[in-house]
Design an enzyme around this catalytic site. Structure first.
Site, mmCIF file in Angstrom:
data_model
loop_
_atom_site.group_PDB
_atom_site.id
_atom_site.type_symbol
_atom_site.label_atom_id
_atom_site.label_comp_id
_atom_site.label_asym_id
_atom_site.label_seq_id
_atom_site.Cartn_x
_atom_site.Cartn_y
_atom_site.Cartn_z
ATOM 1 N N ASP A 183 1.079 -12.775 -18.993
ATOM 2 C CA ASP A 183 1.873 -13.735 -18.209
ATOM 3 C C ASP A 183 2.782 -14.519 -19.153
ATOM 4 O O ASP A 183 2.826 -14.233 -20.356
ATOM 5 C CB ASP A 183 0.942 -14.672 -17.403
ATOM 6 C CG ASP A 183 1.585 -15.090 -16.078
ATOM 7 O OD1 ASP A 183 2.745 -15.544 -16.103
ATOM 8 O OD2 ASP A 183 0.939 -14.961 -15.026
ATOM 9 N N HIS A 256 7.285 -13.106 -14.963
ATOM 10 C CA HIS A 256 6.066 -13.562 -15.656
ATOM 11 C C HIS A 256 5.866 -12.836 -16.978
ATOM 12 O O HIS A 256 4.748 -12.475 -17.331
ATOM 13 C CB HIS A 256 4.840 -13.365 -14.751
ATOM 14 C CG HIS A 256 4.750 -14.396 -13.652
ATOM 15 N ND1 HIS A 256 4.196 -15.648 -13.843
ATOM 16 C CD2 HIS A 256 5.143 -14.355 -12.356
ATOM 17 C CE1 HIS A 256 4.242 -16.338 -12.709
ATOM 18 N NE2 HIS A 256 4.828 -15.579 -11.790
ATOM 19 N N GLU A 322 7.152 -13.400 -7.960
ATOM 20 C CA GLU A 322 7.943 -14.527 -8.456
ATOM 21 C C GLU A 322 8.931 -14.125 -9.556
ATOM 22 O O GLU A 322 8.960 -14.733 -10.613
ATOM 23 C CB GLU A 322 7.006 -15.624 -8.970
ATOM 24 C CG GLU A 322 6.089 -16.152 -7.883
ATOM 25 C CD GLU A 322 5.095 -17.200 -8.375
ATOM 26 O OE1 GLU A 322 4.928 -18.209 -7.669
ATOM 27 O OE2 GLU A 322 4.492 -17.018 -9.438
HETATM 28 C C1 ACM Z 1 0.789 -15.590 -7.467
HETATM 29 O O1 ACM Z 1 0.011 -16.507 -7.153
HETATM 30 N N1 ACM Z 1 1.941 -15.842 -8.059
HETATM 31 C C2 ACM Z 1 0.452 -14.201 -7.203
#
Ligand code: ACM
Ligand code: ZN
Length: 527
Positions: A183, A256, A322
């Site tokens: 991440d 991410h 995201e």
């Molecule tokens: C998430 O909570 N961004 C999968």
């Protein structure tokens, strides 16, 4: 006369000996009938039938009943515990049948995992002296996928913690461990071909402390991080497999990805001359990989080559959530890719990205699973969708024919606080909340027709660790909500919250005996 029956039942309960007390099993079996008497497990002989070879691992689990606390009782008894594998007994996958009589306990299943779960049930039934009430039990899970997730990027958790987490999952009869390994805040898996991923990407120089809402944010400065070597990964995968748990690794893309970008800036939408810094926590919109460059896909395929060699799981999680599109909009190479591939916009570019990775995965005998944003711009029918933005994306995906795992945040995010009562102690954390009762309320197949319900392969809860830096805190967040998840996974169609609350003291006794730090709210009559 009719009115007397409940009173008689209550009296009978009060008069029952320990071995006769009503069963307090979580998850609640399909059928469980208590009989007279008990089976004394300590000193019993464990035998196995129907296995291709002696099932050493299962016998080891059974020996926890025959020799409680690792101590062989002074006297062997004539009692036997039979583990019987019988594929023709008509028992559903992972299910089991238990017949406990005074001198013989018989556990039958069609597969080894069923035997393992039957043993977990026996362990729950045994009292402190190792006595197990005589009973007949039949059980099988409602969902084939029963997952728990752990984010080791925002905070790093050592192998010993991960093993303990897996132990609790096994006792709750969960079977998928979703390991969130990469991440913005850290890359946690050794990749031999790209050593900087862990030399650089696993370490940050500052960490955000305090609340997410706090502006400006407060940071703690100092090197923080860690990663798992490939040997450690293999160790965890094997440890989980012995407990019939599949480990699903998550390698996040295309968003991410700030830790990877910090290690190898050429992965981004620049010439490689931009320098990145691993996020202390909140990070800007630049943390995306560039799908305009072939070198990005070459990198990902090389990484995934090592990942699939480590993880036998059919499903490999590729994140996909995201991913802001601003960088792609401004990137000549991304724009060139959009033109050349005849794509409409950056959402279709995301779809192009995911499809390409999926093709690679299929060529390697695996399937992709991703967060529900992988639906953006169109997705193949074979991609597995993890629905976290509520249940709606999962419902849409199921209606389209995609396999779905339900993990809607309003029920399944275990980083959310457990009570909204300001009088109660809660460690600093996410200001949204999911009580045990709320976690219990989840119905993964809600609002779906029977044919579409078949697409719902299971359920998962997630532990994001922005606020969770240590083991005690992590335990507080998952216990006892993990029990609610277990009951949805096994017994969704017969859930009864009041009955669940009646059964939970037995579980709390285990938490106490093991020294787990659980959240006590449920037991104080607070949701
Ligand atoms: C998430 O909570 N961004 C999968
Ligand atoms: Zn680009």
């Amino acid at each position: 006369m009719k009115k007397l029956f409940p009173l008689i039942a209550v009296l009978a309960t009060l008069c029952a000996t320990a071995a006769q007390r009503p069963l307090q099993l979580i998850p609640q079996p399909v059928r469980a009938e208590l009989r007279e008497g008990h089976f004394a497990a300590p000193g019993c002989k464990v035998t196995a039938e129907g296995f291709a070879s002696r099932p050493e691992g299962l016998i080891r689990v059974a020996s926890a009943l025959a020799a409680p606390h690792g101590k062989q009782p002074a006297r062997k008894t004539r009692n036997t515990l039979l583990l019987q594998l019988d594929a023709r007994a008509g028992i559903p996958a992972e299910g089991y049948r238990l017949r406990v009589a005074e001198h013989e306990a018989e556990l039958t299943a069609g597969d080894e995992s069923g035997i393992f779960y039957g043993l977990q049930t026996l362990l729950q039934m045994a009292d402190a002296d190792g006595n197990i009430p005589c009973a007949e039990i039949e059980d099988y899970p409602r969902y084939g996928y029963r997952g728990l997730h752990l984010d080791v990027c925002r905070h790093f958790f050592p192998v010993e913690f991960v093993k303990g987490y897996i132990d609790r999952m096994a006792a709750a009869k969960l079977n998928r461990f979703h390991w969130h390994l990469t991440d913005d805040q850290g890359w946690r898996i050794e990749i031999k071909r790209y050593p900087r991923l862990t030399q650089v990407g696993a370490w940050r120089s500052k960490s955000q402390i305090g609340s997410y809402e706090e502006k400006p944010a407060t940071f703690e400065f100092g090197r923080y991080g860690g990663f798992y070597t490939q040997d450690e990964i293999r160790e965890v995968v094997a440890y989980a497999a012995e407990r019939y748990i599949t480990v699903i690794p998550e390698i996040e893309m295309p968003g991410h990805s700030l830790a990877a970008l910090t290690a190898y800036p050429w992965l981004g939408c620049t010439n490689g001359d931009e320098s990145y810094e691993i996020a202390g926590w909140i990070c800007g919109p630049g943390n995306v990989l560039c799908p305009g460059k072939e070198s990005t896909f070459e990198f990902l395929e090389n990484v995934l080559d090592e990942v699939v060699a480590l993880f036998p799981s059919k499903l490999i999680h590729i994140g996909g959530d995201e991913c802001p599109k601003g960088r792609w909009k401004a990137c000549p190479l991304c724009q060139q890719r959009i033109r050349e591939e005849g794509l409409k916009d950056e959402y279709q570019l995301q779809s192009y990205f995911i499809h390409r990775i999926e093709r690679w995965m299929h060529a390697h005998g695996r399937e992709i699973i991703g967060w529900d944003e992988i639906l953006q711009g169109g997705i193949s029918k074979t991609a597995n969708i993890m629905s976290w933005n509520g249940s709606d994306p999962g419902i849409k995906a199921a209606q389209r024919g995609n396999p779905v795992i339900m993990t809607p945040k309003w029920y399944c995010y275990f980083d959310y606080s457990q009570t909204s009562d300001p009088e109660r102690y809660e460690p600093l954390g996410n200001t949204r909340y999911v009580s045990v009762r709320q976690a219990y309320r989840l119905d993964p197949c809600d609002r779906l027709t029977l044919p579409d319900q078949k697409r719902i392969r299971g359920v998962q809860c997630n532990l994001w660790t922005e606020y969770i830096a240590d083991i005690r805190h992590a335990q507080h967040m998952v216990l006892p909500r993990m029990a609610a998840l277990a009951e949805t996974g096994w017994a969704n169609d017969r859930k009864d919250y009041n009955d669940f609350v009646r059964r939970i003291p037995a579980l709390v006794a285990v938490y106490k005996a093991e020294g787990y730090n659980y959240a006590p709210y449920l037991f104080e009559g607070i949701e």
